[in-house]
Every structure is written in C-alpha cells, then in structure tokens.
Design an enzyme around this catalytic site. Structure first.
Site, mmCIF file in Angstrom:
data_model
loop_
_atom_site.group_PDB
_atom_site.id
_atom_site.type_symbol
_atom_site.label_atom_id
_atom_site.label_comp_id
_atom_site.label_asym_id
_atom_site.label_seq_id
_atom_site.Cartn_x
_atom_site.Cartn_y
_atom_site.Cartn_z
ATOM 1 N N GLU A 47 1.309 -4.021 -6.909
ATOM 2 C CA GLU A 47 2.104 -3.267 -5.991
ATOM 3 C C GLU A 47 2.346 -3.655 -4.614
ATOM 4 O OE1 GLU A 47 0.280 0.607 -5.148
ATOM 5 O OE2 GLU A 47 1.531 0.750 -3.279
ATOM 6 N N ARG A 51 6.597 -2.470 3.204
ATOM 7 C CA ARG A 51 6.080 -2.250 4.754
ATOM 8 C C ARG A 51 6.486 -3.365 5.793
ATOM 9 N NH1 ARG A 51 0.206 -0.040 3.696
ATOM 10 N NH2 ARG A 51 0.639 1.234 2.115
ATOM 11 N N THR A 74 4.900 2.279 -1.260
ATOM 12 C CA THR A 74 5.280 2.940 -0.120
ATOM 13 C C THR A 74 6.823 3.201 -0.282
ATOM 14 O OG1 THR A 74 3.981 1.230 0.979
ATOM 15 C CG2 THR A 74 4.982 2.900 2.378
ATOM 16 N N LYS A 134 -0.767 9.284 -8.158
ATOM 17 C CA LYS A 134 -1.488 8.415 -7.168
ATOM 18 C C LYS A 134 -2.355 9.436 -6.415
ATOM 19 C CE LYS A 134 -0.974 5.851 -2.665
ATOM 20 N NZ LYS A 134 -0.294 4.536 -2.229
HETATM 21 C C1 3PG Z 1 -1.960 2.204 0.049
HETATM 22 O O1 3PG Z 1 -0.950 1.487 0.799
HETATM 23 O O2 3PG Z 1 -1.707 2.978 -0.972
HETATM 24 C C2 3PG Z 1 -3.367 2.360 0.708
HETATM 25 O O3 3PG Z 1 -2.970 2.507 2.220
HETATM 26 C C3 3PG Z 1 -4.172 1.060 0.413
HETATM 27 O O4 3PG Z 1 -5.283 1.390 0.608
HETATM 28 P P1 3PG Z 1 -6.424 0.578 1.286
HETATM 29 O O5 3PG Z 1 -5.788 -0.588 2.117
HETATM 30 O O6 3PG Z 1 -7.562 1.070 1.962
HETATM 31 O O7 3PG Z 1 -6.558 -0.258 0.071
#
Ligand code: 3PG
Length: 213
Positions: A47, A51, A74, A134
């Site tokens: 994934e 961002r 995102t 999710k």
């Molecule tokens: C995401 O982007 O789905 C989460 O913020 C990832 O979370 P983490 O950095 O705590 O693994």
C-alpha cells in the site's frame, strides 16, 4: 464493480501475506528498490500512501516490479481514485468511507478496503455490500479487543486493522478469525528508506511474513 466483487478482490489480496506494508515514498527513485525488498521478504501486497507528491510516480514504478501487487492508500476523494487507477494501482485503501469515495471506486472498478472503526460504520458498509474493511485507527479504536467484540455480532466482516500495529502486537490481531491481515508502516520505516537500507527492509519483511507461518 459491485461492492461484493470489490470485497472478493480485496480478500484475495489480504490473503497473500499476514502484513500489508503501509509505504510513504518521498523520492520516486526509492519506489522500485522498496518494492523489490518487500517482495523478496515475502510481502507482495503493497500500500503506497497518497501523502507525498512522489506517490503516484512510485505506484507507477512499483506496478512493474515482478510479484508486487500495488495499491494506493489514503484515498480521500474521487480524484484520488482516478489518479490511483491511472497510475496502475490494483486496489485502494481509505481511512474511512464517504458516499463520493465509495461511488468513485464502484464506477472506476477499483477494489477498495474502506475504513471503519465502529459497529455502525461496519454495518453501513456491510449493508452496501462491503465485507472486507480496514479497521482504523486500530490501536486507539480499541485494538484487537475491539475487533474481537465487533466480530461477535458481525462475524461475516473481515478486517485489515491498521494504525499502531507492530511486530510485537500483530499476533494479537492475526489470531482473530475476523482478521484477514494487518497493515503497518513498521516494515518500511523512514530511517531505512532514507538510508537506502533495502536489505534491512527485507529483514523486517521476512519477520512480518513469518507472523502467520
Ligand atoms: C495508515 O496509514 O493506514 C496508518 O496510519 C499506518 O499506521 P502505522 O504507521 O501506525 O503503521
């Protein structure tokens, strides 16, 4: 693409490995070595978060890496969905779910893992036909205990919890029958990425891939 077909597709992707790396790419030249390092460690579903300005170029580059199944994270708007699909993403992930976002994924035919954190949100998505979601933000929304509790009345929904998951707590989630896989950025940390330590990323990926082995 119907929500039910989307969830069939995302369930297959979640079954590829116990962990889906959540990847932030700041420099597109890091994309291919990152994807190769993660695939080599046994994590093929990737994934890439939308961002950073480099994200779409990174998706385009990673989509050409053998064995990689590349998705966009995102996703917030219909424009994100279109751009992700055009870049070669084969699935999408969003922290939540809005009517416009869901409709865009259905129209564009991009299998989406929409985000939910409460029983009502899960029920609304299930009513629409989504059975793979999710769970976000996993740790602060109650962690594995919350998912276990949601699974009692709604066992037919499978989750990819993300947000605050680590090698140390991932097993708590993966032990639950309603967890398909977990997502996390810990396997692709900024420090190793900036240093170009791809062997280090492969080591983290291997440990993650062995979580369900
Ligand atoms: C995401 O982007 O789905 C989460 O913020 C990832 O979370 P983490 O950095 O705590 O693994």
């Amino acid at each position: 693409m119907t929500p039910a077909d989307q969830s069939l597709a995302t369930r297959r992707i979640c079954a590829l490995a116990p962990v889906v790396p959540v990847i932030v790419i700041r420099d597109a030249t890091q994309a291919v070595p990152m994807a190769r390092a993660l695939v080599a460690g046994g994590l093929p579903a990737l994934e890439v978060t939308l961002r950073t300005p480099a994200a779409l170029e990174a998706i385009r580059a990673m989509a050409g890496v053998q064995g990689a199944v590349v998705g966009a994270g995102t996703l917030l708007t219909p424009a994100d969905v279109k751009a992700a699909k055009a870049a070669g993403a084969t699935f999408g992930v969003s922290p939540g779910a809005t009517e416009r976002l869901l409709r865009a994924c259905e129209d564009e035919g991009l299998p989406l893992l929409p985000g939910a954190a409460t029983a009502t949100e899960v029920m609304a998505l299930l009513e629409r036909g989504y059975s793979a979601l999710k769970f976000f933000p996993a740790a602060v929304a109650g962690g594995a205990a919350a998912l276990k509790a949601i699974g009692a009345p709604i066992p037919q929904v499978g989750f990819c919890p993300t947000g605050g998951i680590s090698l140390q707590n991932a097993r708590d989630y993966l032990a639950l029958p309603n967890v398909l896989c977990v997502g996390g950025s810990w396997v692709a940390p900024d420090g190793l990425t900036a240093a170009g330590d791809w062997a280090g990323v492969t080591t983290l990926a291997r440990e993650a891939a062995a979580l369900r082995g």
